[in-house]
Design a protein around this motif. Structure first.
Motif, short mmCIF file in Angstrom:
data_model
loop_
_atom_site.label_atom_id
_atom_site.label_comp_id
_atom_site.label_asym_id
_atom_site.label_seq_id
_atom_site.Cartn_x
_atom_site.Cartn_y
_atom_site.Cartn_z
N PRO A 18 1.08 -1.27 0.18
CA PRO A 18 -0.02 -0.31 0.17
C PRO A 18 1.00 1.15 -0.07
N LEU A 19 2.21 1.45 0.22
CA LEU A 19 3.02 2.39 0.41
C LEU A 19 4.50 2.63 -0.42
N SER A 20 3.66 1.51 -1.78
CA SER A 20 4.90 1.95 -2.59
C SER A 20 4.93 3.05 -3.49
N GLY A 21 5.76 3.70 -3.86
CA GLY A 21 5.40 4.88 -4.68
C GLY A 21 5.84 6.16 -3.86
N LEU A 22 5.99 5.86 -2.26
CA LEU A 22 4.30 7.20 -1.31
C LEU A 22 6.26 7.21 -0.05
N VAL B 245 3.54 9.34 7.24
CA VAL B 245 4.35 8.93 6.05
C VAL B 245 4.77 9.95 4.71
N SER B 246 6.55 10.30 5.47
CA SER B 246 6.73 10.80 4.36
C SER B 246 7.55 10.41 3.50
N GLY B 247 7.12 10.98 2.54
CA GLY B 247 7.67 10.19 1.01
C GLY B 247 8.77 11.54 0.66
N PRO B 248 8.06 12.69 -0.89
CA PRO B 248 8.97 13.43 -1.60
C PRO B 248 8.83 14.87 -0.42
N PRO B 249 9.45 16.03 -0.77
CA PRO B 249 9.78 16.86 -0.30
C PRO B 249 8.65 17.42 -0.01
N ASP B 250 8.22 17.40 0.80
CA ASP B 250 6.83 18.63 0.52
C ASP B 250 5.48 17.79 0.59
#
Length: 436
Positions: free
Chosen positions: A117-121, A267-272
Protein backbone atom coordinates in the motif's frame (compact mmCIF):
# COMPACT_ATOMS: atom_id res chain seq x y z
CA UNK A 1 -21.77 0.24 -20.75
CA UNK A 2 -21.32 -2.73 -18.42
CA UNK A 3 -24.04 -1.68 -15.99
CA UNK A 4 -26.61 -1.46 -18.77
CA UNK A 5 -25.95 -5.09 -19.71
CA UNK A 6 -26.30 -6.49 -16.20
CA UNK A 7 -29.51 -8.26 -15.23
CA UNK A 8 -31.80 -7.02 -12.47
CA UNK A 9 -31.27 -10.19 -10.44
CA UNK A 10 -28.20 -12.13 -9.34
CA UNK A 11 -27.08 -14.09 -12.41
CA UNK A 12 -26.53 -17.86 -12.55
CA UNK A 13 -22.98 -19.25 -12.72
CA UNK A 14 -21.17 -18.49 -15.96
CA UNK A 15 -20.17 -21.69 -17.80
CA UNK A 16 -16.48 -22.30 -17.25
CA UNK A 17 -16.48 -20.06 -14.20
CA UNK A 18 -15.16 -21.33 -10.86
CA UNK A 19 -18.69 -21.43 -9.49
CA UNK A 20 -19.75 -23.99 -12.13
CA UNK A 21 -17.50 -26.73 -10.66
CA UNK A 22 -18.93 -29.66 -8.78
CA UNK A 23 -17.87 -28.34 -5.34
CA UNK A 24 -19.24 -24.83 -5.42
CA UNK A 25 -17.08 -21.85 -4.55
CA UNK A 26 -19.11 -20.08 -1.90
CA UNK A 27 -17.08 -16.85 -1.92
CA UNK A 28 -19.45 -13.92 -2.37
CA UNK A 29 -18.95 -11.21 -4.93
CA UNK A 30 -20.82 -8.19 -6.21
CA UNK A 31 -22.98 -10.23 -8.56
CA UNK A 32 -23.31 -13.23 -6.25
CA UNK A 33 -24.56 -12.22 -2.84
CA UNK A 34 -24.18 -14.27 0.32
CA UNK A 35 -27.20 -14.65 2.58
CA UNK A 36 -26.17 -13.74 6.13
CA UNK A 37 -28.28 -13.38 9.27
CA UNK A 38 -28.19 -9.58 8.97
CA UNK A 39 -29.20 -9.58 5.30
CA UNK A 40 -27.38 -10.16 2.03
CA UNK A 41 -23.62 -9.56 1.80
CA UNK A 42 -21.64 -8.34 -1.21
CA UNK A 43 -17.86 -8.46 -1.49
CA UNK A 44 -16.48 -5.84 -3.86
CA UNK A 45 -13.02 -6.64 -5.22
CA UNK A 46 -10.69 -3.62 -5.19
CA UNK A 47 -7.43 -4.70 -6.89
CA UNK A 48 -4.48 -3.38 -4.94
CA UNK A 49 -6.94 -1.61 -2.65
CA UNK A 50 -6.81 1.46 -4.92
CA UNK A 51 -9.99 3.56 -5.08
CA UNK A 52 -10.64 6.88 -6.76
CA UNK A 53 -12.74 9.24 -4.66
CA UNK A 54 -15.59 8.75 -7.16
CA UNK A 55 -15.46 5.00 -6.56
CA UNK A 56 -15.29 5.59 -2.81
CA UNK A 57 -18.41 7.76 -3.11
CA UNK A 58 -20.18 4.99 -5.02
CA UNK A 59 -19.40 2.47 -2.28
CA UNK A 60 -20.72 4.82 0.36
CA UNK A 61 -23.89 5.41 -1.64
CA UNK A 62 -24.40 1.67 -2.03
CA UNK A 63 -23.93 1.06 1.69
CA UNK A 64 -26.28 3.87 2.66
CA UNK A 65 -29.01 3.28 0.10
CA UNK A 66 -28.95 -0.52 -0.05
CA UNK A 67 -27.18 -1.78 3.09
CA UNK A 68 -26.47 -1.10 6.76
CA UNK A 69 -24.68 2.20 6.07
CA UNK A 70 -21.20 0.91 6.98
CA UNK A 71 -18.30 -0.33 4.86
CA UNK A 72 -16.44 -3.39 6.10
CA UNK A 73 -12.82 -3.98 5.01
CA UNK A 74 -11.48 -7.50 4.50
CA UNK A 75 -8.05 -9.03 5.03
CA UNK A 76 -7.46 -8.72 1.27
CA UNK A 77 -8.13 -5.00 1.05
CA UNK A 78 -11.59 -5.56 -0.43
CA UNK A 79 -14.88 -4.03 0.73
CA UNK A 80 -17.93 -5.83 2.06
CA UNK A 81 -21.42 -4.36 2.05
CA UNK A 82 -23.73 -5.90 4.64
CA UNK A 83 -27.43 -5.73 5.46
CA UNK A 84 -28.41 -5.66 1.78
CA UNK A 85 -31.95 -6.38 0.67
CA UNK A 86 -32.54 -9.69 -1.12
CA UNK A 87 -33.54 -8.04 -4.41
CA UNK A 88 -30.91 -5.31 -4.70
CA UNK A 89 -28.56 -7.23 -7.03
CA UNK A 90 -29.37 -5.33 -10.21
CA UNK A 91 -29.29 -1.87 -8.61
CA UNK A 92 -26.01 -2.65 -6.84
CA UNK A 93 -24.43 -3.90 -10.06
CA UNK A 94 -25.48 -0.79 -11.97
CA UNK A 95 -24.25 1.56 -9.26
CA UNK A 96 -20.83 -0.05 -8.96
CA UNK A 97 -20.56 -0.70 -12.70
CA UNK A 98 -21.04 2.99 -13.47
CA UNK A 99 -18.14 3.83 -11.15
CA UNK A 100 -15.73 1.41 -12.87
CA UNK A 101 -15.69 -1.12 -10.03
CA UNK A 102 -17.04 -3.89 -12.32
CA UNK A 103 -14.90 -3.87 -15.47
CA UNK A 104 -15.83 -7.50 -16.22
CA UNK A 105 -18.85 -9.35 -14.90
CA UNK A 106 -17.22 -12.74 -15.55
CA UNK A 107 -14.06 -11.86 -13.64
CA UNK A 108 -15.37 -9.83 -10.71
CA UNK A 109 -14.59 -12.50 -8.09
CA UNK A 110 -11.23 -13.36 -9.67
CA UNK A 111 -9.78 -9.85 -9.25
CA UNK A 112 -8.15 -10.69 -5.91
CA UNK A 113 -4.91 -8.68 -5.94
CA UNK A 114 -3.15 -7.29 -2.87
CA UNK A 115 -0.32 -4.81 -3.33
CA UNK A 116 2.16 -2.95 -1.14
CA UNK A 117 0.00 0.00 0.00
CA UNK A 118 2.90 2.44 0.47
CA UNK A 119 4.56 1.62 -2.85
CA UNK A 120 5.83 4.80 -4.49
CA UNK A 121 4.97 6.93 -1.46
CA UNK A 122 7.76 6.60 1.11
CA UNK A 123 10.95 5.97 -0.86
CA UNK A 124 11.16 2.35 0.25
CA UNK A 125 10.79 -0.71 -1.91
CA UNK A 126 12.54 -1.55 -5.16
CA UNK A 127 9.96 -0.13 -7.55
CA UNK A 128 6.51 1.43 -7.71
CA UNK A 129 4.29 -1.54 -8.52
CA UNK A 130 1.31 0.51 -9.79
CA UNK A 131 2.20 -0.41 -13.39
CA UNK A 132 2.14 -4.11 -12.50
CA UNK A 133 -1.22 -3.68 -10.80
CA UNK A 134 -2.90 -2.01 -13.75
CA UNK A 135 -1.40 -4.48 -16.23
CA UNK A 136 -2.29 -7.60 -14.25
CA UNK A 137 -5.88 -6.48 -13.67
CA UNK A 138 -6.28 -5.78 -17.38
CA UNK A 139 -4.76 -9.14 -18.34
CA UNK A 140 -7.02 -10.96 -15.88
CA UNK A 141 -10.14 -9.35 -17.28
CA UNK A 142 -9.05 -10.17 -20.86
CA UNK A 143 -8.34 -13.84 -20.11
CA UNK A 144 -11.17 -16.33 -20.71
CA UNK A 145 -9.32 -18.92 -18.64
CA UNK A 146 -8.92 -16.57 -15.67
CA UNK A 147 -12.70 -16.44 -15.27
CA UNK A 148 -12.29 -19.93 -13.80
CA UNK A 149 -10.27 -18.70 -10.81
CA UNK A 150 -12.15 -18.98 -7.55
CA UNK A 151 -12.85 -16.10 -5.22
CA UNK A 152 -10.22 -17.57 -2.90
CA UNK A 153 -7.26 -17.44 -5.30
CA UNK A 154 -4.91 -14.57 -4.42
CA UNK A 155 -2.26 -12.54 -6.26
CA UNK A 156 0.26 -10.38 -4.34
CA UNK A 157 2.37 -7.57 -5.81
CA UNK A 158 5.20 -6.70 -3.43
CA UNK A 159 7.44 -3.71 -4.14
CA UNK A 160 10.38 -5.43 -2.44
CA UNK A 161 9.74 -4.49 1.18
CA UNK A 162 8.18 -7.87 1.98
CA UNK A 163 4.83 -6.66 3.33
CA UNK A 164 2.35 -8.49 1.11
CA UNK A 165 4.87 -11.24 0.35
CA UNK A 166 4.23 -12.30 3.95
CA UNK A 167 0.55 -12.98 3.17
CA UNK A 168 1.29 -16.27 1.41
CA UNK A 169 -0.58 -15.62 -1.83
CA UNK A 170 -1.03 -18.22 -4.56
CA UNK A 171 0.99 -16.11 -7.02
CA UNK A 172 3.38 -13.41 -5.77
CA UNK A 173 5.52 -10.93 -7.68
CA UNK A 174 8.39 -9.56 -5.58
CA UNK A 175 10.28 -6.58 -7.03
CA UNK A 176 14.06 -6.81 -7.36
CA UNK A 177 16.40 -3.85 -7.65
CA UNK A 178 17.73 -4.64 -11.13
CA UNK A 179 14.33 -4.17 -12.78
CA UNK A 180 13.50 -7.82 -12.34
CA UNK A 181 10.88 -9.67 -10.35
CA UNK A 182 10.77 -12.89 -8.40
CA UNK A 183 7.74 -15.02 -9.18
CA UNK A 184 6.62 -17.16 -6.24
CA UNK A 185 4.05 -19.97 -6.48
CA UNK A 186 2.29 -20.70 -3.19
CA UNK A 187 4.67 -22.19 -0.63
CA UNK A 188 7.16 -23.47 -3.21
CA UNK A 189 10.75 -23.41 -1.97
CA UNK A 190 12.04 -22.05 -5.26
CA UNK A 191 11.21 -18.90 -7.20
CA UNK A 192 11.68 -17.63 -10.76
CA UNK A 193 13.64 -14.51 -11.63
CA UNK A 194 12.05 -12.74 -14.62
CA UNK A 195 12.32 -9.30 -16.27
CA UNK A 196 10.10 -6.77 -14.56
CA UNK A 197 8.37 -5.77 -17.78
CA UNK A 198 7.13 -9.34 -18.23
CA UNK A 199 6.06 -9.87 -14.62
CA UNK A 200 2.28 -9.32 -14.99
CA UNK A 201 2.08 -11.70 -17.96
CA UNK A 202 4.10 -14.29 -16.04
CA UNK A 203 1.75 -14.01 -13.06
CA UNK A 204 -1.28 -14.57 -15.28
CA UNK A 205 0.44 -17.52 -16.98
CA UNK A 206 1.11 -19.06 -13.56
CA UNK A 207 -2.57 -18.73 -12.62
CA UNK A 208 -3.73 -20.24 -15.92
CA UNK A 209 -1.29 -23.13 -15.46
CA UNK A 210 -2.70 -23.69 -11.98
CA UNK A 211 -6.21 -23.93 -13.44
CA UNK A 212 -5.08 -26.64 -15.85
CA UNK A 213 -3.42 -28.58 -13.02
CA UNK A 214 -6.50 -28.15 -10.83
CA UNK A 215 -9.03 -29.27 -13.43
CA UNK A 216 -9.28 -32.85 -12.16
CA UNK A 217 -8.79 -32.17 -8.45
CA UNK A 218 -11.26 -29.34 -7.87
CA UNK A 219 -8.56 -27.33 -6.04
CA UNK A 220 -9.35 -23.68 -5.46
CA UNK A 221 -5.89 -22.60 -4.30
CA UNK A 222 -2.32 -23.79 -4.87
CA UNK A 223 -2.23 -25.33 -1.38
CA UNK A 224 -5.21 -27.53 -2.33
CA UNK A 225 -3.39 -29.28 -5.21
CA UNK A 226 -2.60 -32.98 -4.72
CA UNK A 227 1.05 -32.32 -5.65
CA UNK A 228 3.29 -29.77 -3.99
CA UNK A 229 3.81 -26.19 -5.10
CA UNK A 230 7.33 -26.95 -6.35
CA UNK A 231 5.88 -29.31 -8.94
CA UNK A 232 3.55 -26.56 -10.18
CA UNK A 233 6.48 -24.13 -10.22
CA UNK A 234 8.40 -26.46 -12.54
CA UNK A 235 5.45 -26.59 -14.94
CA UNK A 236 5.12 -22.82 -14.86
CA UNK A 237 8.83 -22.37 -15.65
CA UNK A 238 8.44 -24.64 -18.68
CA UNK A 239 5.48 -22.59 -19.94
CA UNK A 240 7.32 -19.30 -19.46
CA UNK A 241 10.33 -20.55 -21.38
CA UNK A 242 8.13 -21.82 -24.20
CA UNK A 243 6.68 -18.31 -24.38
CA UNK A 244 10.19 -16.87 -24.77
CA UNK A 245 10.57 -15.34 -21.32
CA UNK A 246 14.03 -15.05 -19.81
CA UNK A 247 13.76 -17.11 -16.62
CA UNK A 248 16.21 -18.15 -13.89
CA UNK A 249 15.19 -20.55 -11.15
CA UNK A 250 16.50 -19.50 -7.75
CA UNK A 251 16.00 -20.37 -4.10
CA UNK A 252 14.55 -16.93 -3.44
CA UNK A 253 14.60 -15.09 -0.10
CA UNK A 254 12.87 -16.49 2.97
CA UNK A 255 9.26 -15.43 3.21
CA UNK A 256 8.91 -12.62 5.78
CA UNK A 257 7.26 -13.30 9.13
CA UNK A 258 4.88 -10.98 10.91
CA UNK A 259 1.96 -8.92 9.68
CA UNK A 260 3.81 -6.48 7.41
CA UNK A 261 1.20 -3.80 8.08
CA UNK A 262 2.32 -0.21 7.42
CA UNK A 263 2.89 1.95 10.49
CA UNK A 264 -0.03 4.18 11.42
CA UNK A 265 0.37 7.94 11.32
CA UNK A 266 2.10 10.36 8.96
CA UNK A 267 4.23 8.66 6.30
CA UNK A 268 6.93 10.94 4.93
CA UNK A 269 7.52 10.89 1.20
CA UNK A 270 9.09 13.20 -1.37
CA UNK A 271 9.89 16.78 -0.28
CA UNK A 272 6.76 18.61 0.94
CA UNK A 273 4.59 15.51 0.45
CA UNK A 274 3.29 12.84 2.82
CA UNK A 275 0.65 10.15 3.19
CA UNK A 276 -1.69 9.40 6.05
CA UNK A 277 -2.00 5.82 7.30
CA UNK A 278 -4.95 5.04 9.56
CA UNK A 279 -6.62 1.92 10.89
CA UNK A 280 -10.33 1.15 11.13
CA UNK A 281 -11.61 -0.16 14.48
CA UNK A 282 -12.65 -3.77 13.83
CA UNK A 283 -12.31 -3.13 10.11
CA UNK A 284 -15.56 -1.16 9.72
CA UNK A 285 -16.09 2.47 8.85
CA UNK A 286 -19.16 4.62 9.37
CA UNK A 287 -20.61 7.13 6.92
CA UNK A 288 -19.08 10.05 8.84
CA UNK A 289 -15.65 8.43 8.95
CA UNK A 290 -15.73 7.52 5.25
CA UNK A 291 -16.83 11.04 4.31
CA UNK A 292 -13.92 12.48 6.29
CA UNK A 293 -11.50 10.15 4.51
CA UNK A 294 -12.85 10.91 1.05
CA UNK A 295 -12.96 14.66 1.71
CA UNK A 296 -9.32 14.57 2.81
CA UNK A 297 -8.33 12.64 -0.32
CA UNK A 298 -10.38 14.91 -2.59
CA UNK A 299 -9.36 18.30 -1.24
CA UNK A 300 -5.99 17.68 0.45
CA UNK A 301 -4.57 14.57 -1.22
CA UNK A 302 -4.06 13.02 -4.64
CA UNK A 303 -7.70 12.01 -5.12
CA UNK A 304 -7.39 8.36 -4.19
CA UNK A 305 -7.58 6.03 -1.21
CA UNK A 306 -5.56 2.84 -0.74
CA UNK A 307 -7.20 0.12 1.31
CA UNK A 308 -4.74 -2.21 3.02
CA UNK A 309 -4.96 -5.97 3.72
CA UNK A 310 -4.66 -5.04 7.41
CA UNK A 311 -8.01 -3.21 7.41
CA UNK A 312 -6.48 0.23 7.14
CA UNK A 313 -6.61 3.13 4.70
CA UNK A 314 -3.78 5.21 3.22
CA UNK A 315 -4.46 8.73 1.92
CA UNK A 316 -1.60 9.66 -0.46
CA UNK A 317 -0.40 13.07 -1.59
CA UNK A 318 -1.14 15.36 1.34
CA UNK A 319 1.08 18.33 2.15
CA UNK A 320 3.82 17.65 4.65
CA UNK A 321 2.99 20.79 6.65
CA UNK A 322 -0.70 19.97 6.93
CA UNK A 323 -0.24 16.24 7.54
CA UNK A 324 -0.29 16.29 11.35
CA UNK A 325 -3.46 18.40 11.48
CA UNK A 326 -5.16 16.21 8.88
CA UNK A 327 -4.26 13.09 10.86
CA UNK A 328 -5.74 14.66 14.00
CA UNK A 329 -8.97 15.29 12.10
CA UNK A 330 -9.14 11.62 11.07
CA UNK A 331 -8.51 10.48 14.64
CA UNK A 332 -11.23 12.87 15.86
CA UNK A 333 -13.87 10.82 14.00
CA UNK A 334 -12.65 7.58 15.57
CA UNK A 335 -10.00 6.29 13.17
CA UNK A 336 -6.71 4.84 14.50
CA UNK A 337 -3.81 7.16 13.81
CA UNK A 338 -0.95 5.68 15.80
CA UNK A 339 0.35 2.84 17.96
CA UNK A 340 -1.06 4.22 21.22
CA UNK A 341 -4.77 3.78 20.47
CA UNK A 342 -6.40 0.97 22.49
CA UNK A 343 -7.78 -0.28 19.15
CA UNK A 344 -4.29 -0.90 17.76
CA UNK A 345 -3.89 -4.59 16.96
CA UNK A 346 -7.50 -5.52 17.82
CA UNK A 347 -9.56 -7.41 15.24
CA UNK A 348 -12.70 -9.53 15.12
CA UNK A 349 -14.94 -11.43 12.76
CA UNK A 350 -18.50 -10.19 12.24
CA UNK A 351 -19.88 -12.39 15.06
CA UNK A 352 -23.47 -12.24 16.21
CA UNK A 353 -25.99 -11.15 15.08
CA UNK A 354 -24.59 -11.03 11.54
CA UNK A 355 -23.35 -14.62 11.40
CA UNK A 356 -25.55 -17.55 12.31
CA UNK A 357 -22.55 -19.76 13.13
CA UNK A 358 -21.11 -17.38 15.69
CA UNK A 359 -21.51 -18.28 19.35
CA UNK A 360 -21.07 -14.71 20.63
CA UNK A 361 -21.17 -11.03 19.77
CA UNK A 362 -17.38 -10.92 19.60
CA UNK A 363 -17.25 -7.32 18.40
CA UNK A 364 -19.05 -6.14 21.51
CA UNK A 365 -16.79 -8.36 23.62
CA UNK A 366 -13.66 -6.97 21.96
CA UNK A 367 -14.91 -3.45 22.61
CA UNK A 368 -15.64 -4.21 26.26
CA UNK A 369 -12.16 -5.73 26.70
CA UNK A 370 -10.27 -2.71 25.37
CA UNK A 371 -7.45 -1.59 27.62
CA UNK A 372 -3.77 -0.81 27.40
CA UNK A 373 -2.10 -1.49 24.06
CA UNK A 374 -0.70 -5.02 23.99
CA UNK A 375 2.58 -6.21 22.56
CA UNK A 376 0.75 -8.78 20.43
CA UNK A 377 -2.29 -8.32 18.20
CA UNK A 378 -5.50 -10.07 19.23
CA UNK A 379 -8.25 -11.48 17.05
CA UNK A 380 -11.71 -12.44 18.30
CA UNK A 381 -13.62 -15.20 16.48
CA UNK A 382 -17.19 -16.28 17.02
CA UNK A 383 -16.49 -19.89 16.02
CA UNK A 384 -13.68 -22.26 15.09
CA UNK A 385 -13.61 -21.06 11.47
CA UNK A 386 -11.78 -17.86 12.54
CA UNK A 387 -12.86 -15.95 9.41
CA UNK A 388 -10.48 -13.11 8.52
CA UNK A 389 -7.83 -13.96 11.12
CA UNK A 390 -4.36 -12.37 10.73
CA UNK A 391 -1.07 -14.07 9.91
CA UNK A 392 2.11 -14.22 11.94
CA UNK A 393 1.97 -14.21 15.75
CA UNK A 394 -1.25 -13.22 17.48
CA UNK A 395 -3.54 -13.93 20.42
CA UNK A 396 -6.43 -16.12 19.32
CA UNK A 397 -9.73 -15.64 21.19
CA UNK A 398 -12.47 -18.05 20.09
CA UNK A 399 -15.99 -18.22 21.47
CA UNK A 400 -17.02 -21.67 22.76
CA UNK A 401 -20.33 -23.00 24.11
CA UNK A 402 -19.01 -22.45 27.66
CA UNK A 403 -17.10 -19.19 27.25
CA UNK A 404 -13.89 -18.56 25.30
CA UNK A 405 -10.62 -20.28 24.50
CA UNK A 406 -7.50 -18.09 24.41
CA UNK A 407 -4.23 -19.25 22.86
CA UNK A 408 -1.11 -17.89 21.23
CA UNK A 409 -0.84 -18.57 17.51
CA UNK A 410 2.65 -18.68 16.05
CA UNK A 411 3.69 -20.10 12.67
CA UNK A 412 0.22 -21.52 12.18
CA UNK A 413 0.23 -23.47 15.46
CA UNK A 414 -1.66 -22.66 18.68
CA UNK A 415 0.13 -22.79 22.01
CA UNK A 416 -1.04 -22.85 25.62
CA UNK A 417 -4.81 -22.73 25.20
CA UNK A 418 -6.70 -21.44 28.24
CA UNK A 419 -10.47 -21.80 28.69
CA UNK A 420 -12.17 -18.78 30.23
CA UNK A 421 -15.82 -19.07 31.32
CA UNK A 422 -18.31 -16.31 30.63
CA UNK A 423 -17.76 -12.98 32.34
CA UNK A 424 -16.37 -9.80 30.82
CA UNK A 425 -13.93 -8.94 33.62
CA UNK A 426 -12.25 -12.33 33.68
CA UNK A 427 -12.15 -12.40 29.89
CA UNK A 428 -10.64 -8.92 29.55
CA UNK A 429 -7.99 -9.76 32.16
CA UNK A 430 -7.08 -13.03 30.42
CA UNK A 431 -6.77 -11.34 27.02
CA UNK A 432 -4.62 -8.53 28.45
CA UNK A 433 -2.31 -11.09 30.04
CA UNK A 434 -1.99 -13.06 26.81
CA UNK A 435 -1.16 -9.91 24.80
CA UNK A 436 1.83 -9.15 27.00
Amino acid sequence: MLAAMLPSAIPPPVPGDASARDRGDACPGTLRLHRADDGALARVRVPGGVLTVAQADALQEAAGRLGDGELHLTSRGNVQLRGLGPDCGGELARLLGDSGLLPSARHERARNIVASPLSGLDGRGERDIRGWLLALDRLLCDSDAAAGLSGRFLFALDDGRGDVDALGADVTLLARGDDHALLRIGAAKGAVLIPGAQAPQAALSAAETFLEEAADSGAWRVADLPGDADSLLGTVVGRLRQAGLDTTVTAGPARPQGSGAPALGVVSGPPDEAALSVGLPLGRVSTAQWQTLTATARHQGSGELRLTPWRGVVVPGVGQRQAADLLDALCAVGLIGGPYSPWTGVGACIGRPGCGRSLADVRAEATAALGAVGALPVYWSGCERRCGHPRGEWVDVVATPDGHRISLTRDGERHGPVDVPGGSRALAAAVATARR
